[in-house]
Design an enzyme around this catalytic site. Structure first.
Site, PDB file in Angstrom:
ATOM      1  CG  ASP A 148     -13.482  20.512  -9.681  1.00 17.73           C
ATOM      2  OD1 ASP A 148     -12.316  20.077  -9.551  1.00 17.73           O
ATOM      3  OD2 ASP A 148     -14.041  20.629 -10.792  1.00 17.73           O
ATOM      4  CE  LYS A 211     -10.795  17.535  -7.213  1.00 14.78           C
ATOM      5  NZ  LYS A 211     -10.875  18.987  -7.383  1.00 14.78           N
ATOM      6  CE  LYS A 247      -9.217  17.656 -10.573  1.00 12.22           C
ATOM      7  NZ  LYS A 247      -9.713  19.042 -10.706  1.00 12.22           N
TER       8      LYS A 247
END
Lengths: 311, 489, 265
Positions: A148, A211, A247
């Site tokens: 991430d 995200k 996300k």
């Protein structure tokens, strides 16, 4: 998608061609998200939805004070969330800092739970690109199978979009086939127009997932910003066939909220996206609320937090 | 174990619950008389008719049909009611209206369910749009009742007397609020004729008036069909007419009132152009298009029934629009997840069906998402026509249903010409992110309401009404008070 | 058997709460101990008002109107208590109706005071009234309730946050009103009420650099000195009817903002 060749002696624009950026009307977007939040799903589907939410959670700890002990407890919870009911599935992944990736890998290996590590000078991203790329590579070497990364907001907000794109491409290359999420930190971007632009940029640069947030500032994930990002994903998918996941992270604490996110997802991208392959929740306290709701659905009795583990 | 493979069945079986709003909150009488002089009375005509639910065709209640003698009684009661009502101090009139607003708020769930049952519109709309706006109209106008000299300085405003008001079936309680609130605030009394297919919330409003202890005769409600309305307009004892409905009936009323010196305002039909430029916020424009024509099943005078798309984005827009149509949920109006409810009546359904058939016959291309229509009740799926020429009936006539006609344009000037190329002039929509173009378009569109980057927004503070054959007069805002006053200065 | 009543304690109203004066002082009115506000209480009240301003001015005009109508509802419920500490039933009824009158202006000010302006050029130009910010009010000593509502309602209905010094001779009515305000859905800090000596508190408010306007209608003492202090941050100075109702009592408390935008294809 094939690149068209241009005639000799024409200057190629440095920025790659993006899907139509356009604009986003904030008032209408927020009204649509609020409308979708009022949907109620069939009681029969609710248990399946809660089960899916568990399977979509990236169970997270990202604190300076994290230790191998803390991560061990998190991993145990991730693999077996409900101490009593073994039919409750494992979560999608644990999400930790790079130095704890090894511990996490040791604990969850073979269980199907992924190890997602943050990287690239999380949460600020304010570090030289070479270091950020090296950190991503190191996280994978230490045991992570997902990365991430954070988008460089300093570069983005000062208009250096090509540089933002370039950084993501470099991290993408360092990750090889490993799954890469790009955190936009939407709470810092100021407008939905900027969120849309950042989403398209990240997808063009090769993100597997986009995200919302690091979870370190407020606001983190919201329904409207999620809707905005899902619409960008839809446009890229329609135009190029690429599948990119999404996300939302931070601020999702209750099952009711998580179900609202699934409603927004379902209405925007359809059933094909209702899978952990394409949607994750970045959360920590959400899990226990979902477990309580699952048990309530099964037993008909309202639950107490005491009966679930604190890890 | 985490299921990390995509499931072969494509994911979760995702269905929305029937989430029915409970019917139990409203209980209809078996039979409703006329509300005249503060009392419920039997109709002197001796005639009754049944109000049904258009979603199921089940009967809801029996309602009186007001004949000429009943109309006369109502006007007489309004005359005495006017004497009392206009003699009150304006601050007292204000407080009655504030009470009515409060009671509507308190009973709004009950009234919303009644509205959806009687008229067919989704509970999501009656609960979130109709009822809050109805209460807001009473609140807003309550505040003007004792401030009219500020609205019309140096003109010494006075009430007109007995206001005859005829309202349509598409927003029954809200249209009642739009009519009754300003009339009362300006010191008039009212004889209100609700639409034939949607009398019930007006009759519940009579009960609200009772709860508010409104002086007898200030508000009178006479139910019936078109003949009742015609009789009311013919009556020599009325001082003002306010009508919302079809252009055809509006013209008939204007003819009837010719030479009689009775002030009148008309809010009639429309065929609004919803104009989308290539630089719009596209996903939100789609929401606006959908809201513009499918909100309330398209039973909206200001509906965006003609979509004018800049040719350069036609294909991407149509793709998104068809996609969005497939997510619209048609069904039980009392289900909170329903987007599109029932068509208000068999007659309206027949009209929509006929016009849609004409569209296909004239050569337009029809698109409807797959849609399961319930067996009983009156239903029509959301419909889009492409390949439409300006001359087609579907582009000229008001359909008053969930049917959108799509045409293209190349430049702003061309969009203006096409938008204005109609006898109507109620509303228009403009979608562009460029501020100066919004204002340039607004300047040139011959429409009483221009919505930029939004659609179907209403507020008691915002004047609403049409140009040309969409009627004259405004409702809402300071401007809307004028219709209910005469001026000594 | 006689019963000993539980007597009310009259405190200040700041930030939606009822604190005592930070100085601990009180003064006596009609056998009641009433909080004697200090300069620090005034400072705290201004801070509370500034803190509440964004929320109160950011509410829709419709919402403000409803909240102020509810203030009238709460006053009506307390009519007997209010009558006991003011001029009586008549004054209370006029005061409640005064609140209703002003509440009705909330969603009409923009139309009444603003509008589009026909400038000579291809520009859309419009003027809208906006609240000035934090308004300090010296309420008239008489009538203690009607004077107070007549001065604070114009400020509140237009979205300002208010710090008011109550009638010095009859301060109890103001605190009764505060109790109605506290149950009216008004955000804490939109209205703040100080009881005490105007000679002590007025100069503090007049000189306070975070107060945007000062209403001197109820001032007693050296008014010229207050105006001199107010000049320190170019405060708007307002004087009006001690117990009246007019749109023109609201107008001095709003700023006019004018916006231009080109009209072009």
């Amino acid at each position: 998608m094939e690149q068209a060749t241009t005639p000799a002696r024409t200057a190629e624009p440095f920025e790659p061609r993006l899907t139509r950026i356009g604009a986003v009307d904030a008032v209408a977007l927020e009204a649509r998200a609020a409308d979708l939040a009022k949907r109620s799903i069939k009681r029969g589907s609710k248990l399946e939805a809660l089960d899916l939410i568990v399977r979509m959670i990236d169970l997270t700890t990202l604190e300076g004070a994290d230790t191998p002990g803390k991560v061990a407890a998190l991993c145990a919870k991730a693999m077996r969330p409900d101490p009593v009911d073994t039919s409750v599935p494992s979560v999608a992944a644990v999400c930790i800092y790079p130095t704890l990736a090894g511990e996490a890998r040791r604990r969850v290996d073979g269980s199907g739970v992924h190890v997602a590590s943050v990287a690239t000078a999380f949460p600020s991203g304010q570090s030289p690109i070479a270091i950020k790329v090296a950190e991503a590579r190191a996280a994978l070497e230490l045991g992570a199978d997902e990365v991430d990364m954070v988008m460089d907001r300093g570069a983005f907000l000062s208009g250096r979009h090509a540089e933002v794109f370039d950084q993501i491409v470099k991290v993408r290359e360092a990750c090889g086939p490993a799954h890469l999420k790009v955190i936009l930190e939407t709470g810092e971007l100021g407008t939905y127009d900027a969120v849309r632009r950042a989403s398209l940029l990240a997808m063009a640069a090769g993100a597997d997932f986009i995200k919302t947030s690091t979870g370190k500032i407020s606001p983190a994930a919201t329904l409207p910003v999620t809707l905005c990002m899902l619409e960008a994903i839809r446009d890229v998918h329609v135009e190029t066939g690429r599948v990119v996941g999404m996300k939302p992270a931070g601020g999702i604490r209750h099952s009711k909220q998580a179900i609202q996110y699934l409603c927004v997802l379902h209405e925007t991208l359809g059933r094909d996206w209702l899978t952990p392959q394409r949607f994750r929740f970045g959360a920590s306290s959400l899990l226990n609320d979902v477990l309580m709701q699952i048990r309530t659905q099964k037993t008909g009795v309202y639950e107490s937090p005491d009966r679930f583990t604190v890890d | 174990m985490t299921d990390i493979e995509p499931r072969t069945d494509g994911g979760l079986e995702w269905t929305y619950a029937p989430a029915p709003e409970s019917r139990a909150i409203v209980s209809f009488e078996e039979r409703y008389g006329l509300y005249i002089g503060g009392e419920t009375v039997e109709p002197r005509s001796g005639e009754w008719f049944t109000s049904i639910s258009p979603a199921s065709e089940e009967p809801l209640a029996e309602v009186a049909h007001a004949g000429p003698e009943d109309v006369d009684a109502a006007v007489g009661a309004a005359r005495s009611g006017f004497a009392t009502w206009s003699e009150l101090r304006p601050a007292e009139r204000a407080k009655y209206l504030f009470r009515i607003a409060r009671i509507i708020q308190e009973r709004s769930r009950e009234l919303a369910v009644a509205e959806s049952l009687d008229g067919g519109k989704p509970i999501k709309e009656s609960r979130d749009v109709d009822l809050p706006l109805a209460a807001a109209h009473f609140f807003y106008h309550a505040g003007w009742a004792d401030k009219l000299e500020y609205a019309f300085p140096n003109r010494r405003p006075q009430p007109l007397g007995v206001a005859a008001q005829i309202i349509p079936w598409n927003f029954p309680l809200l249209m009642l609020a739009w009519k009754v609130a300003p009339a009362l605030a300006c010191g008039n009394s009212v004889v209100l004729k609700p639409a034939e297919t949607t009398p019930l919330t007006a009759l519940l409003f009579a009960d609200v008036c009772r709860q508010a202890e409104l002086p007898a005769g200030a508000v009178n409600i006479i139910t019936g069909d078109g003949s009742t309305g015609a009789e009311l307009v013919r009556h020599a004892g009325i001082d003002k007419v306010a009508f919302t409905g079809s252009t055809e009936v509006g013209k008939a009323i204007q003819r009837e009132l010719a030479g009689r010196g009775v002030p009148h305002t008309l809010e009639l039909g429309g065929k609004a152009a919803n104009i989308v430029f290539e630089d719009c916020a596209l996903d939100q424009a789609i929401e606006g298009i959908v809201n513009g024509i499918y909100f309330n099943q398209g039973h909206v005078c200001c509906a965006g029934s003609r979509l004018l798309v800049q040719e350069s984005i036609l294909e991407p827009l149509l793709g998104k629009l068809r996609n969005r149509l497939s997510t619209l949920r048609l069904g039980d109006p009392l289900d909170k997840n329903t987007d599109i409810g029932a068509i208000n009546s068999r007659a309206q359904l027949d009209r929509i069906t006929e016009l849609v058939a004409s569209g296909e016959a004239e050569g337009a291309e029809l698109y409807q998402p797959a849609c399961e229509l319930p067996e009983r009740g009156f239903w029509f799926p959301p419909t889009v026509f492409t390949n439409v020429a300006q001359s087609f009936r579907i582009a000229q006539e008001e359909i008053f249903g969930p049917v959108l006609s799509v045409m293209t344009f190349r430049t702003p000037a061309e969009a203006v010409d096409k938008a204005n190329n109609t006898a109507y002039g109620l509303s228009a929509g403009v979608w562009t992110e460029k501020g100066s173009r919004i204002l340039w378009m607004a300047d040139r569109l011959r429409a009483g309401v221009v919505w930029a980057n939004t659609f179907n927004r209403f507020d008691p503070a915002s004047p609403f009404g049409g140009y040309k054959e969409s009627g004259f007069g405004r409702e809402g805002g300071r401007h809307g008070l004028e219709a209910y006053l005469r001026f000594e200065g | 058997m006689s019963r000993l009543p539980v007597k009310k304690t009259y405190k200040l109203f700041i930030g939606g709460a009822f604190p005592r004066s930070e100085s601990g002082r009180t003064f006596v009115v009609d056998g009641q101990n009433v909080a004697l506000a200090s300069r620090k209480d005034a400072r705290d009240a201004v801070r509370a008002a500034r803190g509440a301003f964004a929320r109160w001015s950011g509410a829709t005009a419709y919402n403000r109107g409803q909240v102020l109508y509810r203030l009238a509802e709460m006053m009506e419920a307390r009519a007997a208590d209010l009558a006991a500490v003011s001029g009586g039933r008549d004054e209370v009824e006029r005061s409640i109706d005064r609140v209703v009158w002003y509440a009705g202006w909330a969603d009409k000010l923009a139309q009444a005071l603003g509008g589009a302006n026909a400038v000579a050029g291809p520009y859309f130009n419009f003027t809208i009234p906006e609240p000035t910010g934090v308004v300090a009010t010296l309420a008239p000593d008489e009538p203690p309730l009607e004077g107070l509502v007549s001065r604070i309602l114009p400020a509140l209905v237009s979205g300002n946050a208010v710090v008011t010094v109550a009638s010095e001779s009859s301060p109890l009515a103001a605190i009764e009103l505060a109790e109605a305000a506290a149950t009216s859905d008004m955000p804490g800090g939109a209205l703040n009420i100080l009881t005490g000596r105007k000679a002590e508190l007025a100069p503090i408010l007049a000189g306070h650099a975070d107060v945007n306007a000062i209403d001197l209608t109820g001032a007693n003492g050296d008014v010229a000195e207050l105006e001199r202090l107010a000049a320190g941050n170019v405060k708007r100075i307002v004087r009006g009817m001690p117990a009246g109702e007019s749109l023109w009592e609201i107008e001095p408390l709003v700023e006019m903002k004018t916006v231009w935008h080109p009209v072009g294809v």
